[in-house]
Design an enzyme around this catalytic site. Sequence first.
Site, PDB file in Angstrom:
ATOM      1  CD  GLU A 273      -8.130  10.042  -2.529  1.00  0.00           C
ATOM      2  OE1 GLU A 273      -7.165  10.211  -1.778  1.00  0.00           O
ATOM      3  OE2 GLU A 273      -8.421   8.967  -3.042  1.00  0.00           O
TER       4      GLU A 273
ATOM      5  N   GLY B 285      -3.126  14.021   7.132  1.00  0.00           N
ATOM      6  CA  GLY B 285      -2.496  12.768   6.739  1.00  0.00           C
ATOM      7  C   GLY B 285      -1.438  12.921   5.676  1.00  0.00           C
TER       8      GLY B 285
ATOM      9  CG  MET C 133      -3.543  13.779  -1.613  1.00  0.00           C
ATOM     10  SD  MET C 133      -4.798  12.452  -1.677  1.00  0.00           S
ATOM     11  CE  MET C 133      -4.833  12.127  -3.443  1.00  0.00           C
TER      12      MET C 133
ATOM     13  CG  ASN D  89      -1.464  15.355  -4.326  1.00  0.00           C
ATOM     14  OD1 ASN D  89      -2.669  15.206  -4.383  1.00  0.00           O
ATOM     15  ND2 ASN D  89      -0.838  15.869  -3.273  1.00  0.00           N
TER      16      ASN D  89
ATOM     17  CG  HIS E  38      -0.208   4.099   2.242  1.00  0.00           C
ATOM     18  ND1 HIS E  38      -1.120   3.186   2.709  1.00  0.00           N
ATOM     19  CD2 HIS E  38      -0.925   5.020   1.554  1.00  0.00           C
ATOM     20  CE1 HIS E  38      -2.336   3.546   2.311  1.00  0.00           C
ATOM     21  NE2 HIS E  38      -2.241   4.662   1.614  1.00  0.00           N
ATOM     22  CD  GLU E  39       0.151   8.598   0.986  1.00  0.00           C
ATOM     23  OE1 GLU E  39      -0.362   8.789  -0.126  1.00  0.00           O
ATOM     24  OE2 GLU E  39      -0.508   8.297   2.003  1.00  0.00           O
TER      25      GLU E  39
ATOM     26  CD  GLU F 268      -6.262   5.040   0.059  1.00  0.00           C
ATOM     27  OE1 GLU F 268      -5.237   4.628   0.656  1.00  0.00           O
ATOM     28  OE2 GLU F 268      -6.305   6.099  -0.575  1.00  0.00           O
TER      29      GLU F 268
END
Length: 882
Positions: free
Chosen positions: A161, A293, A295, A297, A329-330, A352
Amino acid sequence: MAYSERMRFAFLIYLFASVTSLHAEKPFDFASTPGKLPKQVRPTEYAIWVKPDLKKLAFAGRETVKLNVAEPTHELILNALDLTITDAEIDGKTVPKTAIKFDAKNELLTIATPEELTPGEHTLAIRFAGKINQFGRGLFYTKYQEQGTGAKKMFLGTQFEATDARRLFPCWDEPVFRARFQLTAVVPENWMAVSNMPIASEKKVAGGREVEFQPTPSMSSYLNVFCAGEFDAIESEVDGVKLRITTTKGKAESGRYALEATAQILHYYNEYFGISYPLPKLDQLAIPGGFGGAMENWGGITYYETALLFDPANSSAATKQRVYEVIAHEVAHQWFGDLVTMAWWDNLWLNEGFASWMGAKCTARFNPQWEVWLEKGIPRDPARRIGIAKEQAMEGDARATTHPIQQKVATEAEANSAFDDITYKKGQSFLRMLESFLGEEPFRDGIRRYMQAHKYSNSTTADLWNALTEASGRPIVEIAAGWTEQPGFPVVNVSRESNGKVALSQERFTVNFRDNTDATWKIPLTYFIDGQSAPATLLMSGKMATLEDVPSDRALKLNVEGAGNYRVAYDEASWKLLLASLPGMNVPDQVNLLSDAWAFFQAGRQPFTFYTGLIDRLPPSTALAVREQIINAFNSIDRLLAGAPGQEQFRRYARRVLRPTLDTLTLQPKPGGPMTASLLRASLVQELGLLGDEEVIKMCRQNFENYLKDRSSVSADLRASTFAIAMRYGDAATWQKLHELGLKTTSTEEKQNYYDALAFASDPKLIQKSLAIALTDELPTSRAVFMVSKVARESDRPDLAWEFAGKNLKALVAKVDALNANSYLPSLFTFFYDPARIEELKAFAQKNLSEPSRKPVEIASDEILFRADFRKRLIEQMHTLQ
Ligand SMILES: [Zn+2]
């Protein structure tokens, strides 16, 4: 009880309503979605094979892509970057080399087809080769020291990303081109390989093991993942989904907390979204470098180690909280982002803003003691200003350089620049305000409708508003447009009139510029009258509104618990009543008043005494969020006053305000105290140390000496502050000791603590040594580059940091990842307050930076001007301190 259940609706009186000129965008439609790639050819299935060469830092690959052609065409246009194509075939026929063209600037690959492609199914086969990168884009490598053995090892990972899948394989690399991806990779014999889906089969081949993964469901290209290395893993299961935490060897047990948290979080989301997690497994990988951070996926989330690993003996409470929040969050993205994906990057906030809001909501639900809505939020880089997430967004959004939540994105660089505070934190803040206004259940029902309607597909903001409108029966499109399509946010002015009437008016709240537009917002206001039990709401639709029946002797507080994304300015009579009611007010409302008062001082609407007067009236307390607000404000004042007359006077005042709280908490930790006390103690020790509190400094030095002899003598929560203060007042020997500790440890969290502390050195010779670390491989590349911004911030010598960066431009920029590429250098200027630096920055940018850095240059210039003005006002007003 949740706040929204306590609300009742109040009468709404329009004085006049301004006609809004904003028009919401259209619902998702494939054909009209923005992007560079033509829409008549769509990939449906990819089969990708890659073989990395660890010695040459390169890879060989091949892929077969099934295509659906809607209109006859003579060419295929897709994305590729830094790849060489060795040959290509279409429907089994070889494409001549001359028919393959690269457009490097636009990252496009054009293949002229030997024959016209008729509508229907076709197959493209390509062989290609590419590089394994040092920076965290495409396929990257990281070298690290293995836990226990200390051996130097290598790790491979991917980060795609926003637009870097095209660095690993040629693809239709725009989020709207969903397809099924089936990956096969060759890895060394003793390595483990992880991707989005479970392994289908493995076999021994020349040079290692070939691992074939199952195909993914239909998804966007940027959500692919491939990681390989010498791993350990721990596993569990929830609701039929296999959960696994994968780490480099020796660290798996530090993933225990993450594994348990994930089970709680995934189960909660299965229920909240009304659709169960759609993949058979969820891998989460702690990676030792490459990018900073986390990600999302699909099925294979990657995290920088400190965002996933928690070691109960040595990790701080702050780490525990961050781990939970980042996972929440993820994992929210697995639905919001992965199952349903924004059609184009102009709607990145949908991903986001939503994941930030959902993650915070979930974290707060299971950890009510953490004051989640009042805490710092997830910093995107370690040099970022701290403060409540909402306040961070509002600070930037009050400036002339801000942008609407939804913004036009045309290029890859613009897509990468979209990952900012406005997208994440204003997005989150707006959704929270909307949920408070609609109520938890109607809001959740809207989200469920949205998920059902768009699963395995794409969407726009309009689709979300339509679903929420259907579920709540309220005109969400109208309310939302002002918040997502225009920049900035309002301040509501409150003025008492006779007969219990209170007049409200709104205008744009600005800092460092004057707004000439006539912007208005539909504000979902909340308020309460002191002594009346239930808060009320009012949708303020125009420039002005009136509240009725407010007793003239009762305090009136707007923006209940600070859940709204606006500021409130009270007239004198109202302010006096509020101050008198302060002792009985709850913590979120106190924090809200402090944040607004601080912002009004920054904006030049109020003098310093307005803010300090509020502090003086606060009841003594050890509420974390209240004190953190003051600590953050004092920290920025102290930096701005560096070397100025009045700094000593300010420091005396600040110590007098902060020290009693530390005394109440006790300097040394007490076992079994609440986590918030532990966090607050650490913040107070650090700030009081910086402000020159002799006793605190002495304690930190002593604690550091003790720590060198016995690690367990300093609690994990207090270590970072202790090291920072020991270094601030330390010498070359202190620097040396911290550096040795940093070199030796294999714990990423501990390493970060030691190196962060080095940034606090105040001796110019030591500052130079700290800066030089950015060029070494002692820290992962994504962390190393931030040594420079940390030194600029913590040493109070941004000039030395900038001088260093100027001399080592190439080496530093080579280490910066995609999301920071455009802003890294300009951001180093945000620590200056001398307007002469603006010209210097502009001249530098003209010579060295490309177009996508234009905006960060503007932001930095505006920040310098603001700081110059604010510093001047601070110096002028310092004598008003008691
Ligand atoms: Zn995210």
